[in-house]
Design an enzyme around this catalytic site. Structure first.
Site, PDB file in Angstrom:
ATOM      1  N   MET A 185     -10.608  -8.336  26.375  1.00 26.28           N
ATOM      2  CA  MET A 185     -11.887  -8.914  26.811  1.00 26.28           C
ATOM      3  C   MET A 185     -12.179  -8.520  28.263  1.00 26.28           C
ATOM      4  SD  MET A 185     -12.376 -12.503  24.907  1.00 26.28           S
ATOM      5  CE  MET A 185     -11.419 -13.503  26.009  1.00 26.28           C
ATOM      6  N   GLU A 198      -2.115  -6.424  34.878  1.00 26.30           N
ATOM      7  CA  GLU A 198      -0.928  -5.656  34.461  1.00 26.30           C
ATOM      8  C   GLU A 198      -0.475  -5.981  33.040  1.00 26.30           C
ATOM      9  OE1 GLU A 198       2.093  -5.919  37.590  1.00 26.30           O
ATOM     10  OE2 GLU A 198       0.403  -5.700  38.976  1.00 26.30           O
ATOM     11  N   GLY A 199      -0.838  -7.153  32.533  1.00 25.53           N
ATOM     12  CA  GLY A 199      -0.530  -7.465  31.130  1.00 25.53           C
ATOM     13  C   GLY A 199      -1.237  -6.476  30.209  1.00 25.53           C
ATOM     14  N   HIS A 200      -2.541  -6.313  30.435  1.00 32.69           N
ATOM     15  CA  HIS A 200      -3.312  -5.346  29.632  1.00 32.69           C
ATOM     16  C   HIS A 200      -2.784  -3.930  29.848  1.00 32.69           C
ATOM     17  CE1 HIS A 200      -6.377  -8.590  30.515  1.00 32.69           C
ATOM     18  NE2 HIS A 200      -6.446  -8.549  29.202  1.00 32.69           N
ATOM     19  N   GLN A 231      -2.097 -15.524  18.169  1.00 33.26           N
ATOM     20  CA  GLN A 231      -3.035 -14.446  17.832  1.00 33.26           C
ATOM     21  C   GLN A 231      -2.290 -13.263  17.200  1.00 33.26           C
ATOM     22  OE1 GLN A 231      -6.479 -13.022  20.354  1.00 33.26           O
ATOM     23  NE2 GLN A 231      -4.936 -11.560  21.006  1.00 33.26           N
ATOM     24  N   LYS A 235       0.464 -13.692  33.489  1.00 35.68           N
ATOM     25  CA  LYS A 235      -0.792 -13.094  33.946  1.00 35.68           C
ATOM     26  C   LYS A 235      -1.889 -13.392  32.936  1.00 35.68           C
ATOM     27  CE  LYS A 235       0.978  -9.451  36.845  1.00 35.68           C
ATOM     28  NZ  LYS A 235       0.294  -9.253  38.100  1.00 35.68           N
ATOM     29  N   SER A 236      -3.062 -13.728  33.457  1.00 35.82           N
ATOM     30  CA  SER A 236      -4.206 -14.035  32.594  1.00 35.82           C
ATOM     31  C   SER A 236      -5.481 -13.805  33.381  1.00 35.82           C
ATOM     32  CB  SER A 236      -4.138 -15.502  32.155  1.00 35.82           C
ATOM     33  OG  SER A 236      -5.387 -15.920  31.643  1.00 35.82           O
TER      34      SER A 236
HETATM   35  P1  AMP Z   1      -7.508 -10.734  26.506  1.00 33.24           P
HETATM   36  O1  AMP Z   1      -8.270  -9.736  27.327  1.00 33.24           O
HETATM   37  O2  AMP Z   1      -7.096 -11.946  27.251  1.00 33.24           O
HETATM   38  O3  AMP Z   1      -8.174 -11.012  25.185  1.00 33.24           O
HETATM   39  O4  AMP Z   1      -6.153 -10.019  26.132  1.00 33.24           O
HETATM   40  C1  AMP Z   1      -6.119  -8.760  25.509  1.00 33.24           C
HETATM   41  C2  AMP Z   1      -4.710  -8.447  25.089  1.00 33.24           C
HETATM   42  O5  AMP Z   1      -3.863  -8.435  26.228  1.00 33.24           O
HETATM   43  C3  AMP Z   1      -4.133  -9.484  24.123  1.00 33.24           C
HETATM   44  O6  AMP Z   1      -3.378  -8.824  23.124  1.00 33.24           O
HETATM   45  C4  AMP Z   1      -3.270 -10.323  25.017  1.00 33.24           C
HETATM   46  O7  AMP Z   1      -2.206 -10.940  24.343  1.00 33.24           O
HETATM   47  C5  AMP Z   1      -2.766  -9.280  25.992  1.00 33.24           C
HETATM   48  N1  AMP Z   1      -2.334  -9.933  27.233  1.00 33.24           N
HETATM   49  C6  AMP Z   1      -3.054 -10.761  28.032  1.00 33.24           C
HETATM   50  N2  AMP Z   1      -2.303 -11.225  29.042  1.00 33.24           N
HETATM   51  C7  AMP Z   1      -1.071 -10.679  28.882  1.00 33.24           C
HETATM   52  C8  AMP Z   1       0.166 -10.781  29.597  1.00 33.24           C
HETATM   53  N3  AMP Z   1       0.279 -11.539  30.683  1.00 33.24           N
HETATM   54  N4  AMP Z   1       1.220 -10.080  29.143  1.00 33.24           N
HETATM   55  C9  AMP Z   1       1.114  -9.314  28.018  1.00 33.24           C
HETATM   56  N5  AMP Z   1      -0.005  -9.180  27.307  1.00 33.24           N
HETATM   57  C10 AMP Z   1      -1.086  -9.853  27.718  1.00 33.24           C
END
Ligand code: AMP
Length: 281
Positions: free
Chosen positions: A30, A35-37, A152, A183-184
């Site tokens: 989204m 760094e997670g992404h 998810q 991270k979020s």
């Molecule tokens: P989002 O943009 O929040 O919908 O996340 C997109 C993808 O990135 C999803 O598969 C999440 O699980 C993954 N994601 C988000 N935050 C993290 C994180 N801290 N570590 C690993 N993957 C993450």
């Protein structure tokens, strides 16, 4: 790196890549990347080409949630994608994904019924629908999802199995800040004080994990411990702390197989999730 906003452009590029025999990895996001992404994008580089979708999916937000406020910065995201090695960004507008008379949804029972599915009615229907659409648009060989959103990941695995979607799902570990906070994109909502208070989530889960590592088999005691630690933080309000089977998301009190220990906690107005998996695998 290419950047496109329409489905027809994606299809054209993918058709060219497929003709050349390239394998394709998809990372659905989204946006407001961190760094997670980027860890997902890096993992996806095991394919010849990496597609990152950036789309704040309106139908996975419930009424009153943060759809409008959700952080967006496409220039910044492009840099992060480039840095991590993406080949194509697909960033559609909502009207590209949803016609005015859009009326087909992917709905799931079972793994969607606990945890975030309970707190956010309709959320997983929105997730399953958009991810199905992305699979149909990109037709990736593999798609990458973070363990950060453990439910998810379980839901997507179930959907792919149930609907015979020809894609391999790859789960990737949670990436954390140096002090342990997962991270979020939503961490940007936190004030300095809230940011500090949010550490209680990972800290409480670590206490729970320690109990399991020391041989505790009663998951009720583990949840109780986690809840008691979170309650010591006045800025935190628990949405849920639950122990479920990591694949089926069925609640369980016995530490057998792969257990997902998951928490959703409000820090002020911001709802944050975190988890860990304990078990055989
Ligand atoms: P989002 O943009 O929040 O919908 O996340 C997109 C993808 O990135 C999803 O598969 C999440 O699980 C993954 N994601 C988000 N935050 C993290 C994180 N801290 N570590 C690993 N993957 C993450």
């Amino acid at each position: 790196m290419k950047f496109v906003k329409t489905i027809s452009e994606v299809r054209e590029i993918i058709a060219g890549w497929k003709k050349d025999g390239f394998s394709i990895g998809l990372v659905p996001t989204m946006g407001y990347l961190h760094e997670g992404h980027q860890s997902l994008i890096r993992a996806a580089r095991e394919n010849d080409k990496v597609v990152v979708s950036i789309f704040v999916n309106p139908i996975q937000f419930c009424p009153g949630e943060d759809f409008e406020a959700y952080p967006r910065d496409i220039e910044r995201d492009m840099k992060k994608c480039e840095e991590a090695g993406a080949d194509l960004i697909f960033a559609p507008d909502a009207c590209e994904m949803y016609a005015d008379d859009f009326s087909t949804f992917v709905d799931m029972t079972g793994p969607t019924e606990e945890l975030c599915g309970k707190s956010r009615p309709g959320h997983f229907r929105g997730v399953c629908t958009v991810v199905s659409k992305l699979f149909n648009i990109v037709s990736p060989d593999k798609a990458y999802f973070g363990q950060k959103d453990a439910q998810q990941l379980a839901v997507i695995r179930r959907m792919v199995r149930d609907l015979n979607i020809n894609v391999q799902i790859v789960g990737c570990p949670i990436i954390r800040e140096a002090d342990g906070l997962a991270k979020s994109s939503r961490n940007t909502y936190l004030s300095a004080e809230e940011r500090q208070a949010a550490l209680v989530i990972n800290r409480s889960l670590a206490e729970g994990r320690k109990m399991l590592e020391n041989g505790e088999k009663d998951l009720k005691k583990v949840s109780q411990k986690i809840i008691s630690v979170i309650k010591q933080e006045p800025m935190a309000k628990i949405d849920y702390v639950k122990t479920v089977d990591a694949d089926t998301i069925i609640p369980t009190d016995k530490a057998e197989g792969n257990i997902l220990v998951a928490a959703a906690v409000y820090i002020g107005k911001t709802r944050l999730i975190d988890n860990f998996i304990f078990g055989e695998a």
